[in-house]
Design an enzyme around this catalytic site. Structure first.
Site, PDB file in Angstrom:
ATOM      1  N   LYS A   1       0.828  -1.218   0.000  1.00  0.00           N
ATOM      2  CA  LYS A   1       0.000   0.000   0.000  1.00  0.00           C
ATOM      3  C   LYS A   1       0.858   1.262   0.000  1.00  0.00           C
ATOM      4  O   LYS A   1       0.486   2.269  -0.602  1.00  0.00           O
ATOM      5  CB  LYS A   1      -0.936  -0.006   1.206  1.00  0.00           C
ATOM      6  CG  LYS A   1      -2.017  -1.072   1.119  1.00  0.00           C
ATOM      7  CD  LYS A   1      -2.938  -1.036   2.326  1.00  0.00           C
ATOM      8  CE  LYS A   1      -4.029  -2.089   2.188  1.00  0.00           C
ATOM      9  NZ  LYS A   1      -4.981  -2.076   3.340  1.00  0.00           N
TER      10      LYS A   1
ATOM     11  N   LYS B   1      -6.166  -8.535  -7.486  1.00  0.00           N
ATOM     12  CA  LYS B   1      -7.401  -8.682  -6.739  1.00  0.00           C
ATOM     13  C   LYS B   1      -8.423  -7.636  -7.166  1.00  0.00           C
ATOM     14  O   LYS B   1      -8.073  -6.485  -7.443  1.00  0.00           O
ATOM     15  CB  LYS B   1      -7.108  -8.538  -5.235  1.00  0.00           C
ATOM     16  CG  LYS B   1      -8.296  -8.795  -4.338  1.00  0.00           C
ATOM     17  CD  LYS B   1      -7.880  -8.679  -2.876  1.00  0.00           C
ATOM     18  CE  LYS B   1      -9.065  -8.865  -1.942  1.00  0.00           C
ATOM     19  NZ  LYS B   1      -8.666  -8.729  -0.525  1.00  0.00           N
TER      20      LYS B   1
ATOM     21  N   LYS C   1     -12.086  -2.210  -4.537  1.00  0.00           N
ATOM     22  CA  LYS C   1     -13.004  -1.072  -4.499  1.00  0.00           C
ATOM     23  C   LYS C   1     -12.332   0.181  -5.050  1.00  0.00           C
ATOM     24  O   LYS C   1     -13.003   1.107  -5.496  1.00  0.00           O
ATOM     25  CB  LYS C   1     -13.444  -0.803  -3.053  1.00  0.00           C
ATOM     26  CG  LYS C   1     -14.239  -1.921  -2.427  1.00  0.00           C
ATOM     27  CD  LYS C   1     -14.620  -1.600  -0.990  1.00  0.00           C
ATOM     28  CE  LYS C   1     -13.472  -1.813  -0.035  1.00  0.00           C
ATOM     29  NZ  LYS C   1     -13.882  -1.662   1.386  1.00  0.00           N
TER      30      LYS C   1
END
Length: 340
Positions: free
Chosen positions: A119, A202, A205
């Site tokens: 991240k 993956k 969102k």
């Protein structure tokens, strides 16, 4: 093997940051409902709003996203009488226990957490301390309820392993058996639903393109269009699961079908032997619409009455605090913190 000292209890949560996707439904919410309905464990589910603010959130959007996740839980079949459902920030014991665990957790453990590296990317120095330390809060989320089982995706398994390390070190350091060593629960097809445009990533969102994902709020035409445009290879479906090796996009669509239908990938291939994508994609879209439309309609109905969602979350938080407060109180006692 289950530790008989602790009530079998499941805990998990979903972060309210961005809209919910098919990946959230198949990989998490659907499983939560199945666990609740099996009635072999107490079930506690939260909207993890404290985790959401590890990166900046617009306050109004965070309010809306929190209610949307709660609506998705409820619309999918989570019963607020049979399960405890609440948003994390209404139970202050989460943050309090997280500080205790910050003082137990070793920096070396945190530095091995791969999700922070993913991240933060090359800009780690500019990230918040919260983003770095959130696995400690996740451990507090779990252990605050003496949870014995934690349903997670493969990418979150490392955090449950860290939780076990924290529990074991706390118990060892203070010579108590206060916290269980929770087990990660990873099972079934499509636990990790992948991106429709890149089968190696993956479904997220926060992906760059809305075409990468199926949103729980998408209408039937949008779902059909997204599956029609999903990336695939030229070859038709194979006859066996082994034939999906090296074909990430094909494997992803087969596993999504399997999870929606509640069958094994091998049975999907048996139902559609050698099918081309022009046949399989519409069948998959039809199944997705059939499954998701009732959830989407109920979510819309619930979101139209935010006061009722807030009432249910507040009631759930009250129930959660009844479990959490004695655990935190005992933790303070063990650590030696003076309480009036």
């Amino acid at each position: 093997m289950r530790d008989a000292r602790f009530t079998p209890r499941v805990f998990s949560g979903i972060k309210p940051s961005g809209g919910l996707t098919l990946g959230n439904y198949l990989g998490a919410i659907k499983r939560f409902v199945q666990t609740q309905d099996a009635a072999t464990h107490e079930t506690i589910y939260c909207v993890a709003d404290l985790h959401a603010i590890t990166v900046w959130q617009d306050p109004k959007e965070l309010h809306a996203a929190t209610r949307e996740v709660a609506a998705a839980f409820l619309a999918s079949g989570i019963d607020p009488e049979r399960s405890v459902l609440f948003n994390q920030s209404q139970v202050s014991q989460h943050a309090e226990l997280a500080w205790i665990f910050n003082c137990v957790t070793r920096l070396g453990w945190m530095n091995r957490m791969t999700q922070f590296k993913e991240k933060a990317g090359k800009n780690a120095e500019a990230q918040s301390l919260g983003l770095y330390a959130y696995p400690s809060l996740m451990a507090a989320d779990i252990l605050l309820y003496h949870a014995t089982h934690v349903p997670v995706g493969e990418d979150q398994k490392q955090h449950v392993e860290l939780t076990r390390d924290i529990a074991a070190k706390f118990n060892h350091d203070y010579k108590v058996d206060l916290f269980p060593l929770p087990e990660p629960v990873i099972e079934g097809p499509a636990m990790r639903v992948m991106n429709l445009r890149d089968g190696t990533r993956k479904m997220s969102k926060s992906g760059e393109s809305d075409m990468e994902r199926i949103n729980l709020t998408d209408d039937a035409d949008t779902i059909l269009r997204k599956f029609q445009k999903a990336r695939t290879d030229p070859a038709p479906l194979p006859e066996t699961v082994e034939g999906l090796q090296g074909r990430p996009e094909a494997r992803n669509l087969v596993e999504i079908y399997a999870a929606l239908a509640g069958i094994a990938p091998a049975e999907v291939l048996a139902r559609h032997p050698g099918a081309g994508w022009g046949t399989f994609k519409p069948a998959l879209a039809e199944l997705a619409v059939e499954t998701l439309s009732p959830v989407s309609r109920e979510m819309a109905r619930l979101m139209a009455d935010p006061a009722e969602i807030d009432r249910l979350l507040a009631r759930g938080a009250e129930r959660a605090r009844a479990i959490a407060a004695p655990v935190l109180s005992r933790t303070y006692e063990v650590v030696g913190l003076l309480r009036g």
